[in-house]
Write an enzyme that holds these catalytic residues in place. Structure first.
Site, PDB file in Angstrom:
ATOM      1  N   ARG A   1       0.833  -1.201   0.000  1.00 39.41           N
ATOM      2  CA  ARG A   1       0.000   0.000   0.000  1.00 39.41           C
ATOM      3  C   ARG A   1       0.871   1.256   0.000  1.00 39.41           C
ATOM      4  O   ARG A   1       0.594   2.217  -0.672  1.00 39.41           O
ATOM      5  CB  ARG A   1      -0.907  -0.011   1.238  1.00 39.41           C
ATOM      6  CG  ARG A   1      -2.260   0.583   0.977  1.00 39.41           C
ATOM      7  CD  ARG A   1      -3.189   0.364   2.127  1.00 39.41           C
ATOM      8  NE  ARG A   1      -2.941  -0.958   2.729  1.00 39.41           N
ATOM      9  CZ  ARG A   1      -3.831  -1.664   3.370  1.00 39.41           C
ATOM     10  NH1 ARG A   1      -5.055  -1.234   3.487  1.00 39.41           N
ATOM     11  NH2 ARG A   1      -3.532  -2.827   3.912  1.00 39.41           N
TER      12      ARG A   1
ATOM     13  N   VAL B   1      -6.744 -20.568   8.541  1.00 38.17           N
ATOM     14  CA  VAL B   1      -7.312 -21.110   9.784  1.00 38.17           C
ATOM     15  C   VAL B   1      -6.200 -21.668  10.675  1.00 38.17           C
ATOM     16  O   VAL B   1      -5.418 -22.518  10.244  1.00 38.17           O
ATOM     17  CB  VAL B   1      -8.334 -22.238   9.498  1.00 38.17           C
ATOM     18  CG1 VAL B   1      -8.939 -22.754  10.801  1.00 38.17           C
ATOM     19  CG2 VAL B   1      -9.427 -21.754   8.559  1.00 38.17           C
TER      20      VAL B   1
ATOM     21  N   GLY C   1      -3.387 -20.469  11.989  1.00 34.18           N
ATOM     22  CA  GLY C   1      -1.964 -20.137  11.783  1.00 34.18           C
ATOM     23  C   GLY C   1      -1.146 -21.278  11.214  1.00 34.18           C
ATOM     24  O   GLY C   1      -1.359 -21.702  10.079  1.00 34.18           O
TER      25      GLY C   1
ATOM     26  N   ILE D   1      -1.019 -24.465  12.074  1.00 27.03           N
ATOM     27  CA  ILE D   1      -1.533 -25.846  12.170  1.00 27.03           C
ATOM     28  C   ILE D   1      -2.100 -26.271  10.809  1.00 27.03           C
ATOM     29  O   ILE D   1      -2.957 -25.573  10.268  1.00 27.03           O
ATOM     30  CB  ILE D   1      -2.668 -25.959  13.219  1.00 27.03           C
ATOM     31  CG1 ILE D   1      -2.211 -25.436  14.581  1.00 27.03           C
ATOM     32  CG2 ILE D   1      -3.162 -27.392  13.327  1.00 27.03           C
ATOM     33  CD1 ILE D   1      -3.317 -25.430  15.634  1.00 27.03           C
TER      34      ILE D   1
ATOM     35  N   GLY E   1       2.279  -9.054  17.154  1.00 30.53           N
ATOM     36  CA  GLY E   1       1.877  -9.338  15.774  1.00 30.53           C
ATOM     37  C   GLY E   1       0.851 -10.448  15.652  1.00 30.53           C
ATOM     38  O   GLY E   1       0.710 -11.052  14.601  1.00 30.53           O
TER      39      GLY E   1
ATOM     40  N   LYS F   1     -13.103 -18.361  10.699  1.00 31.12           N
ATOM     41  CA  LYS F   1     -12.353 -19.624  10.586  1.00 31.12           C
ATOM     42  C   LYS F   1     -13.302 -20.816  10.808  1.00 31.12           C
ATOM     43  O   LYS F   1     -13.187 -21.846  10.135  1.00 31.12           O
ATOM     44  CB  LYS F   1     -11.220 -19.654  11.606  1.00 31.12           C
ATOM     45  CG  LYS F   1     -10.149 -18.588  11.326  1.00 31.12           C
ATOM     46  CD  LYS F   1      -9.227 -18.419  12.522  1.00 31.12           C
ATOM     47  CE  LYS F   1      -8.183 -17.355  12.273  1.00 31.12           C
ATOM     48  NZ  LYS F   1      -7.468 -16.955  13.491  1.00 31.12           N
TER      49      LYS F   1
ATOM     50  N   GLY G   1       0.876 -15.181  14.374  1.00 28.47           N
ATOM     51  CA  GLY G   1       2.281 -14.759  14.400  1.00 28.47           C
ATOM     52  C   GLY G   1       2.935 -14.991  13.054  1.00 28.47           C
ATOM     53  O   GLY G   1       2.488 -15.809  12.251  1.00 28.47           O
TER      54      GLY G   1
HETATM   55  N1  HSE Z   1      -5.524 -12.413  14.462  1.00 29.89           N
HETATM   56  C1  HSE Z   1      -5.489 -13.806  14.219  1.00 29.89           C
HETATM   57  C2  HSE Z   1      -5.402 -14.528  15.559  1.00 29.89           C
HETATM   58  C3  HSE Z   1      -4.289 -14.143  13.378  1.00 29.89           C
HETATM   59  O1  HSE Z   1      -5.128 -13.865  16.559  1.00 29.89           O
HETATM   60  O2  HSE Z   1      -5.623 -15.713  15.613  1.00 29.89           O
HETATM   61  C4  HSE Z   1      -4.314 -15.524  12.813  1.00 29.89           C
HETATM   62  O3  HSE Z   1      -5.405 -15.710  11.970  1.00 29.89           O
END
Ligand code: HSE
Length: 439
Positions: A51, A138, A140, A142, A193, A211, A309
């Site tokens: 952006r 979904v 992260g 896993i 993050g 998710k 993360g």
């Molecule tokens: N903001 C999301 C969480 C990031 O905290 O699970 C991963 O999808």
């Protein structure tokens, strides 16, 4: 290389260079040799849409690779795969649609986009003959999407119970274990993050609900309408609720529940829930996620790992890129054993290191501990604790001696135990085993 030939360059366009995008850029380079050996693909990010060109970033991207217009990726004939990590459902929808129409494989981590537009996008993908991969959308790092699509493909899914928002789980954990306020815990999650650009999506429960919609839709074969989903966030959970739950033997989690009833009607909901401490989900802490899937053939399965993360989420994006590359190179997903030359030696078992537990039966007399400690010390083995419970002394004048040993190699321990067995004060063969730190 799977087929022995040089790695095939795969040209990728990356839209979005935020936390996860930067992780993909960095980690593709970090593990390039491994990825090439395993997949036969040389994954090359050749164009990146951002952006704001001036924004300071975690990774250094050559200026000539950057553009501020995602259409440049779609219009670039060199690109075979487009990774959508810009988030939101407006431009992301346009980008993914345009990429499919331009006959590019799409990899996306955008759960809101799929929950809202999955039906249309997968219909378009079908029409264009191009796949959409979405492992990172979904939980992260896993691989729950592949697990449902492949590992559990022969099962009717009876239920899914998941902790699938890392930010909420981090906030609830910090409130309950460190006594942080909700606001302070949220700020920490943002700094690490984990949180979405707009953390409302996390704390309102909607990120987890998106998710859950994806998991439910994969499991039951129709796109669950968002309007049918029940969602409650964690913003009303107080320190008092957390404390009373603890006293009652429960932990409060933001839990997503997906299940079908006997009539085949599907329930999808996300809300703060009290989980009994005896259940494995109660011990899932911090940014970790866990998903318990009950299948009619397999029974109960558990998937656990970091749900948010930079590195964990980029691991899933890279997995999708490797799947996409396999389609481009071989025409099918590459599975099975792939020989490669990056490792290739077994470690001699005597050199393997761990902590140890050692139990001796010794004569109950002065100087015994010193003799044992000398044998261990001579072999450079450290003792972390010693216990000699007087109540276990026997009438024949012996007493057990328990020692916990710091890191030692099996070779050192074998030699030490043999020497200890030979001490006159040791009256039976020592009992010893490894203590696994599971790190
Ligand atoms: N903001 C999301 C969480 C990031 O905290 O699970 C991963 O999808």
């Amino acid at each position: 290389m799977p087929n022995g030939s040089p790695p095939r360059p795969i040209k990728i366009g990356l839209a979005g260079l935020g936390n996860v995008g930067a992780g993909v850029f960095k980690n593709i380079q970090k593990n390039a040799a491994l990825i090439q050996q395993r997949t036969g693909a040389d994954l090359q990010i050749v164009q990146v849409a951002v952006r704001d060109l001036g924004k300071p970033r975690d990774v250094e991207v050559p200026a000539e690779m950057l553009t501020t217009d995602w259409r440049d990726l779609v219009n670039n004939p060199e690109l075979q795969i487009i990774v959508e990590l810009i988030g939101g459902t407006g431009q992301a929808f346009e980008l993914v649609s345009a990429a499919l129409k331009a006959r590019k494989i799409v990899v996306t981590g955008n759960k809101a986009l799929l929950a809202e537009h999955g039906k249309e996008l997968f219909a378009l993908a079908e029409q264009c003959g191009m796949p959409i991969y979405f492992e990172s959308a979904v939980a992260g790092g896993i691989p729950i999407i592949q697990a449902l699509q492949e590992g559990l493909v022969g099962n009717h899914i009876q239920s899914i119970h998941g902790i699938i928002n890392g930010t909420c789980n981090y906030i609830l954990t910090r409130m309950s274990q460190a006594g942080l306020t909700y606001e302070a815990a949220l700020q920490e999650a943002q700094e690490k993050g984990f949180a979405e650009a707009d953390p409302y999506l996390d704390v309102s429960g909607w990120d987890a609900a998106h998710k859950a919609i994806i998991l439910a839709s994969l499991s039951y074969g129709f796109w669950i309408p968002q309007a049918d989903v029940y969602v409650e966030g964690i913003d009303k959970v107080s320190a008092t609720d957390i404390e009373f739950a603890r006293r009652l033997g429960y932990t409060i989690k933001l839990l997503s529940v997906i299940r079908a009833d006997a009539q085949g009607r599907v329930e999808v909901r996300t809300q703060p829930s009290m989980v009994p401490n005896s259940h494995v989900l109660a011990s899932v802490s911090g940014s970790f996620n866990a998903v318990v899937v009950q299948g009619d053939i397999v029974g109960e399965t558990l998937f656990y790992g970091r749900g948010a993360g930079q590195d964990p989420t980029s691991s899933s994006v890279i997995s999708d890129l490797c799947d996409a590359a396999a389609i481009l190179i071989y025409g099918f997903r590459h599975t099975g054993f792939v020989p490669h030359g990056l490792y290739g030696k077994s470690k001699p078992i005597d050199e393997t290191v761990s902590h140890y537990y050692l139990r001796l039966l010794v004569k109950d007399e002065p100087g015994v501990l010193a003799q044992v400690a000398t044998v261990l010390g001579q072999r450079n083995i450290g003792i972390s604790s010693v216990m000699q419970p007087e109540d276990l002394a026997s009438e024949t004048g012996t007493i057990p001696l328990f020692l916990m040993i710091h890191d030692a190699s099996l070779g050192q321990m074998r030699a030490a135990v043999e020497a200890i067995s030979g001490l006159g004060c040791v009256t039976e063969a020592p009992s010893w085993m490894r203590v696994e730190t599971l790190g």
